[in-house]
Scaffold this motif. Structure first.
Motif, PDB file in Angstrom:
ATOM      1  N   ASN A  28       0.806  -1.225   0.000  1.00  0.00           N
ATOM      2  CA  ASN A  28       0.000   0.000   0.000  1.00  0.00           C
ATOM      3  C   ASN A  28       0.840   1.275   0.000  1.00  0.00           C
ATOM      4  O   ASN A  28       0.479   2.256  -0.649  1.00  0.00           O
ATOM      5  CB  ASN A  28      -0.959   0.010   1.200  1.00  0.00           C
ATOM      6  CG  ASN A  28      -0.243   0.200   2.526  1.00  0.00           C
ATOM      7  OD1 ASN A  28       0.794  -0.426   2.772  1.00  0.00           O
ATOM      8  ND2 ASN A  28      -0.790   1.040   3.394  1.00  0.00           N
ATOM      9  N   ARG A  29       1.967   1.319   0.724  1.00  0.00           N
ATOM     10  CA  ARG A  29       2.772   2.547   0.813  1.00  0.00           C
ATOM     11  C   ARG A  29       4.261   2.172   0.812  1.00  0.00           C
ATOM     12  O   ARG A  29       4.935   2.270   1.837  1.00  0.00           O
ATOM     13  CB  ARG A  29       2.425   3.350   2.065  1.00  0.00           C
ATOM     14  CG  ARG A  29       0.992   3.840   2.142  1.00  0.00           C
ATOM     15  CD  ARG A  29       0.779   4.696   3.378  1.00  0.00           C
ATOM     16  NE  ARG A  29       1.499   5.958   3.270  1.00  0.00           N
ATOM     17  CZ  ARG A  29       1.875   6.696   4.311  1.00  0.00           C
ATOM     18  NH1 ARG A  29       1.615   6.292   5.548  1.00  0.00           N
ATOM     19  NH2 ARG A  29       2.515   7.843   4.142  1.00  0.00           N
ATOM     20  N   ALA A  55      -4.481  -4.939  -4.893  1.00  0.00           N
ATOM     21  CA  ALA A  55      -4.087  -3.617  -4.409  1.00  0.00           C
ATOM     22  C   ALA A  55      -5.309  -2.737  -4.159  1.00  0.00           C
ATOM     23  O   ALA A  55      -5.392  -2.045  -3.129  1.00  0.00           O
ATOM     24  CB  ALA A  55      -3.144  -2.958  -5.409  1.00  0.00           C
ATOM     25  N   PHE A  58      -7.238  -4.107  -1.142  1.00  0.00           N
ATOM     26  CA  PHE A  58      -6.554  -3.825   0.110  1.00  0.00           C
ATOM     27  C   PHE A  58      -6.694  -2.356   0.487  1.00  0.00           C
ATOM     28  O   PHE A  58      -6.944  -2.019   1.655  1.00  0.00           O
ATOM     29  CB  PHE A  58      -5.087  -4.210  -0.022  1.00  0.00           C
ATOM     30  CG  PHE A  58      -4.348  -4.348   1.281  1.00  0.00           C
ATOM     31  CD1 PHE A  58      -5.012  -4.622   2.462  1.00  0.00           C
ATOM     32  CD2 PHE A  58      -2.975  -4.220   1.326  1.00  0.00           C
ATOM     33  CE1 PHE A  58      -4.333  -4.762   3.662  1.00  0.00           C
ATOM     34  CE2 PHE A  58      -2.277  -4.353   2.511  1.00  0.00           C
ATOM     35  CZ  PHE A  58      -2.955  -4.611   3.681  1.00  0.00           C
ATOM     36  N   ASP A  59      -6.559  -1.457  -0.479  1.00  0.00           N
ATOM     37  CA  ASP A  59      -6.756  -0.036  -0.199  1.00  0.00           C
ATOM     38  C   ASP A  59      -8.149   0.222   0.358  1.00  0.00           C
ATOM     39  O   ASP A  59      -8.320   0.991   1.316  1.00  0.00           O
ATOM     40  CB  ASP A  59      -6.537   0.791  -1.470  1.00  0.00           C
ATOM     41  CG  ASP A  59      -5.072   0.997  -1.797  1.00  0.00           C
ATOM     42  OD1 ASP A  59      -4.229   0.795  -0.897  1.00  0.00           O
ATOM     43  OD2 ASP A  59      -4.770   1.360  -2.950  1.00  0.00           O
ATOM     44  N   LEU A  62      -8.307  -0.986   3.970  1.00  0.00           N
ATOM     45  CA  LEU A  62      -7.595  -0.074   4.865  1.00  0.00           C
ATOM     46  C   LEU A  62      -8.400   1.199   5.094  1.00  0.00           C
ATOM     47  O   LEU A  62      -8.461   1.715   6.223  1.00  0.00           O
ATOM     48  CB  LEU A  62      -6.218   0.254   4.289  1.00  0.00           C
ATOM     49  CG  LEU A  62      -5.220  -0.918   4.248  1.00  0.00           C
ATOM     50  CD1 LEU A  62      -4.021  -0.555   3.384  1.00  0.00           C
ATOM     51  CD2 LEU A  62      -4.765  -1.293   5.650  1.00  0.00           C
ATOM     52  N   ALA A  68      -5.674   3.925   6.452  1.00  0.00           N
ATOM     53  CA  ALA A  68      -5.081   4.054   5.122  1.00  0.00           C
ATOM     54  C   ALA A  68      -3.719   4.709   5.158  1.00  0.00           C
ATOM     55  O   ALA A  68      -2.923   4.547   4.224  1.00  0.00           O
ATOM     56  CB  ALA A  68      -6.025   4.846   4.205  1.00  0.00           C
TER      57      ALA A  68
END
Length: 219
Positions: A28-29, A55, A58-59, A62, A68
């Motif tokens: 994610n990051r 992806a 999952f975002d 979150l 997030a």
């Protein structure tokens, strides 16, 4: 520091206590970011069908959780089996939180036939008390990965036709967190390097032993 670890299955959260620089290759990051927590999301194979954009999924998860801005791991490991370890060397304190699943174990320099979806992974979060430069963060990351690899090799998870020791899994991820600061070096000759290596090695070793001791289908 275990009081900063919260288990709310399927979520596991490490509260860093303050915003810190975090280095990882998390989905994610990735890269260098600022975050105040590192989180895990446990998934089952049914959660991730082959046509799913993981992806995006999952975002969304979150965002719905309100985390997030965290650095986040995905794992099919039972997150109730998380392991922690701490090391204090001189003025440096290091805390490690790891989940260790080895069902998709691999050995560096070779690959087993891929089987989707992957099952099990090693996810490691390392929190360092000392303020570091970005160069020192990179060096600390190299030691965390080295310690993880040493722990898995010492666990002797033998794979492939030659039955050689695994060195990790195909989906490992590591996140290193530390305050911004002026410490420039984190090598094996330093107190910082010793503390990182010891904490990560101990947590991953414990996780690997637990995984080996668990019954497998057909056993």
């Amino acid at each position: 520091m275990t009081d900063r670890v919260t288990l709310d299955r399927p979520w596991l959260t490490l509260d860093l206590g303050q915003p810190m620089q975090v280095l990882s290759w998390a989905l994610n990051r990735p890269g260098f970011v600022i975050a105040d927590r590192i989180v895990w999301r446990e998934v089952r194979n049914a959660d991730l069908p082959e046509d799913l954009d993981v992806a995006v999924w999952f975002d969304d998860a979150l965002q719905a959780r309100g985390v997030a801005d965290s650095v986040a791991f995905l794992t099919s490991r039972d997150i109730r089996r998380f392991c922690t370890a701490e090391a204090q060397v001189g003025d440096t304190h290091v805390f490690c939180l790891a989940t260790v699943g080895l069902s998709n174990a691999e050995r560096i320099g070779q690959r087993l036939p891929y089987h989707a979806p992957p099952t099990g992974t090693i996810n490691v979060a390392v929190q360092i008390s000392t303020g570091l430069t970005q160069a020192a963060m990179l060096e600390a990351m190299s030691l965390a990965v080295q310690a993880r690899t040493a722990a898995i090799m010492d666990a002797e998870i033998r794979i492939g036709p030659d039955r050689l020791p695994a060195t990790g899994t195909g989906t490992d991820c590591v996140a290193v967190a530390a305050p911004e600061g002026s410490t420039c070096f984190a090598g094996l000759h330093t107190a910082l390097g010793e503390a990182v290596g010891r904490a990560v090695y101990d947590a991953v070793s414990r996780g690997a032993r637990d995984w080996k001791a668990e019954p497998r289908p057909g056993q």
